[in-house]
Design a protein around this motif. Structure first.
Motif, short mmCIF file in Angstrom:
data_model
loop_
_atom_site.label_atom_id
_atom_site.label_comp_id
_atom_site.label_asym_id
_atom_site.label_seq_id
_atom_site.Cartn_x
_atom_site.Cartn_y
_atom_site.Cartn_z
N THR A 1 -23.66 -27.84 -59.69
CA THR A 1 -23.38 -28.92 -60.64
C THR A 1 -24.19 -28.75 -61.91
O THR A 1 -23.66 -28.88 -63.03
CB THR A 1 -23.69 -30.28 -59.99
N LEU B 1 -23.06 -25.61 -64.10
CA LEU B 1 -21.83 -25.77 -64.87
C LEU B 1 -22.06 -26.49 -66.19
O LEU B 1 -21.22 -26.41 -67.10
CB LEU B 1 -20.80 -26.53 -64.03
N LEU C 1 -19.19 -18.53 -65.46
CA LEU C 1 -18.66 -18.80 -64.12
C LEU C 1 -19.78 -19.12 -63.15
O LEU C 1 -20.87 -18.54 -63.22
CB LEU C 1 -17.88 -17.58 -63.59
N VAL D 1 -15.44 -19.90 -53.93
CA VAL D 1 -15.12 -20.78 -55.06
C VAL D 1 -15.63 -20.13 -56.33
O VAL D 1 -16.80 -19.73 -56.42
CB VAL D 1 -15.74 -22.17 -54.90
N SER E 1 -15.90 -21.26 -60.19
CA SER E 1 -15.74 -22.46 -61.01
C SER E 1 -16.08 -22.16 -62.46
O SER E 1 -17.11 -21.57 -62.76
CB SER E 1 -16.66 -23.57 -60.48
N SER E 2 -15.20 -22.57 -63.35
CA SER E 2 -15.38 -22.41 -64.79
C SER E 2 -15.65 -23.77 -65.41
O SER E 2 -14.94 -24.73 -65.10
CB SER E 2 -14.12 -21.79 -65.41
N GLY F 1 -12.00 -25.18 -64.59
CA GLY F 1 -12.03 -25.76 -63.25
C GLY F 1 -12.19 -24.72 -62.16
O GLY F 1 -12.59 -23.58 -62.41
N GLU F 2 -11.85 -25.09 -60.92
CA GLU F 2 -12.14 -24.28 -59.74
C GLU F 2 -10.94 -23.47 -59.26
O GLU F 2 -9.82 -23.96 -59.23
CB GLU F 2 -12.59 -25.17 -58.58
N ARG G 1 -10.16 -21.49 -55.71
CA ARG G 1 -10.59 -21.22 -54.34
C ARG G 1 -9.79 -20.04 -53.80
O ARG G 1 -8.57 -19.96 -54.02
CB ARG G 1 -10.43 -22.46 -53.46
N GLY H 1 -5.79 -23.41 -56.83
CA GLY H 1 -6.55 -23.99 -57.93
C GLY H 1 -6.30 -23.28 -59.25
O GLY H 1 -5.21 -22.77 -59.50
N ALA I 1 -9.47 -19.75 -64.41
CA ALA I 1 -10.92 -19.54 -64.28
C ALA I 1 -11.28 -18.07 -64.40
O ALA I 1 -12.35 -17.73 -64.92
CB ALA I 1 -11.41 -20.10 -62.94
#
Length: 485
Positions: free
Chosen positions: A322, A325, A332, A348, A350-351, A355-356, A358, A377, A381
């Motif tokens: 968290t 990001l 990433l 996962v 996540s950008s 967004g994510e 998976r 997803g 990303a």
């Protein structure tokens, strides 16, 4: 060795030996590195033919959970000072090959040695073979170094590792492997090996292009590639010339990664300080608490974060992801989600922008190397598209396989990070390559290197996307050695 810079050097006429190799063989301008695309990870993949989920070298800087300490392979001199010069040298010269590289994953040297192929290698971080070599004591420099380098190593039959290990007296000197001298030393000992017919397989490392690019930027590679080309010509001339050499030898010329220009930095240690970061001296680094809870491991344009306590692993992974990001310069953030039995369930990616995504092996889409994946997803990303059951991600080449190997590597951290364009994580010496070049990220700019194959056949069929881990199998097959792992 950036493909664009190799092509520019050839066009300018300053790399005639490499040009001759391209003309006589096959040129691949997009051979993909490991992730993180840093030297120890890539070198291990080259000499073993596998990714780090099997060879277990996860980064330039990483955290050894068993010994509860950082491992530092030489991000910078100041970083080495923070961890201790003796500790850094021991990890780089000895432990990387003897303890950190998975024992069950054999190197190309070990496989060829077992088949009685005459092996040789110049200074390269991965050298593990079947032959014992004692440290040298024949110069003032090596006698000084003997205070730290005291033990023998197992390497190829002929090993020339800086001035520290030398299987024969050649008259060649490297100044203990100082940058700017290493290519000439490699060329010198390789000439000796050619003149005295001492090898069937030679790993000839020319690392000064990497050092020069770090210092001056990737656009400066024209000069360093020209110098590397001179050493290649020097070695081939020892056999009578380039054409004469190629009549007797197959040649693979390759990069382990490329480089990207660096304009700014990310101080990940500072950004995550509130979570309780373990410092190089094992104390909290900038933490508000009295107990370190995470280890932060920068590897140039990549980084890893480890949770130090098993009972809070999942909570710390979520907290780190968290926070990461929201950090300026992060491209990433990646982590692995596990099932109830602690087995990998899905990765996962996540950008902060897209967004994510998976993903997990075994789904309905196939990548450029023929591996199947399940995806859910945000494809954006990793700049991916899916068409007719095929997934492609040109901005992040071979992204799914490289990230999965990194996430499932037993020595990797709980969270992996890749820097945005132009950014680099400062190391523990607070050093970076601003104004120069660096590498490590998942992006194409530092992940795609040049590959030249001359005098040996490619796999049948040849991969649609070449990777550095393909090369070991080519070498083993050339010598009719079983390449099964």
């Amino acid at each position: 060795m950036a493909p664009a810079m190799l092509e520019r050097a050839i066009a300018a006429g300053v790399a005639p030996t490499l040009e001759r190799l391209v003309q006589s063989g096959r040129y691949v301008p997009d051979c993909v590195a490991a992730f993180p695309s840093v030297t120890p990870v890539c070198a291990a993949s080259i000499v073993t033919g596998v990714a780090q989920d099997a060879h277990r070298i996860p980064g330039m800087n990483w955290f050894d959970r068993g010994e509860h300490r950082y491992v530092e392979y030489g991000s910078s001199f100041r970083a080495a000072q923070r961890f201790g010069i003796a500790r850094q040298l021991t990890d780089t010269v000895y432990n990387m090959n003897r303890a950190h590289l998975a024992a069950e994953t054999l190197t190309v040297f070990e496989r060829l040695d077992d088949a009685d192929v005459r092996t040789a290698g110049t200074t390269y971080v991965m050298y593990r073979g079947r032959h014992r070599h004692e440290p040298q004591r024949d110069t003032a420099l090596t006698r000084v170094a003997s205070a730290l380098i005291r033990h023998p190593v197992m390497g190829p039959r002929e090993l020339f590792y800086a001035d520290i290990f030398a299987s024969r007296r050649t008259g060649c000197r490297s100044g203990l492997g100082m940058p700017g001298v290493r290519d000439r030393h490699s060329g010198c000992v390789s000439v000796y090996l050619v003149e005295n017919d001492l090898f069937d397989f030679l790993l000839l490392s020319l690392p000064d292009n990497d050092w020069y690019s770090h210092k001056n930027g990737p656009e400066a590679q024209m000069q360093s590639l020209a110098q590397a080309d001179l050493q290649l010509a020097r070695v081939m001339n020892a056999a009578g010339g380039v054409d004469e050499f190629l009549e007797e030898h197959a040649v693979i010329a390759m990069a382990d990664h490329s480089q990207a220009p660096i304009e700014g930095t990310i101080a990940l240690q500072d950004e995550l300080a509130e979570l309780g970061v373990l410092g190089p001296d094992r104390s909290p680094s900038g933490s508000r608490g009295d107990r370190p809870r995470i280890a932060v491991c920068p590897s140039q344009r990549a980084a890893m974060v480890y949770a130090l306590h098993d009972d809070e692993r999942d909570a710390m992974r979520a907290s780190v992801a968290t926070r990461a990001l929201a950090i300026d310069g992060i491209d990433l953030v990646m982590w692995l989600e596990r099932d109830a039995h602690d087995a990998p369930r899905e990765g996962v990616i996540s950008s902060p922008i897209h967004g994510e995504l998976r993903f997990a092996p075994g789904g309905e889409v196939v990548d450029a190397r023929g591996l199947s994946w399940g995806l859910e997803g945000a494809l954006a990303a990793i700049d991916a598209t899916v068409e007719d059951g095929s997934v492609r991600s040109p901005g992040y080449p071979d992204a799914l396989s490289r990230v999965w190997s990194a996430l499932t590597c037993p020595t990797s951290g709980e969270v992996l990070l890749s820097a945005a364009t132009g950014r680099e994580f400062i190391d523990w010496g607070r050093q970076a390559h601003v104004g120069g070049g660096s590498h490590g990220s998942l992006q194409a700019c530092d992940s795609l290197g040049a590959l030249i194959l001359s005098g040996l056949g490619p796999p049948d069929p040849a991969p649609a996307q070449w990777a550095i881990r393909d090369v070991a199998e080519l070498v083993l097959r050339h010598f009719a050695v079983n390449a099964s792992r």
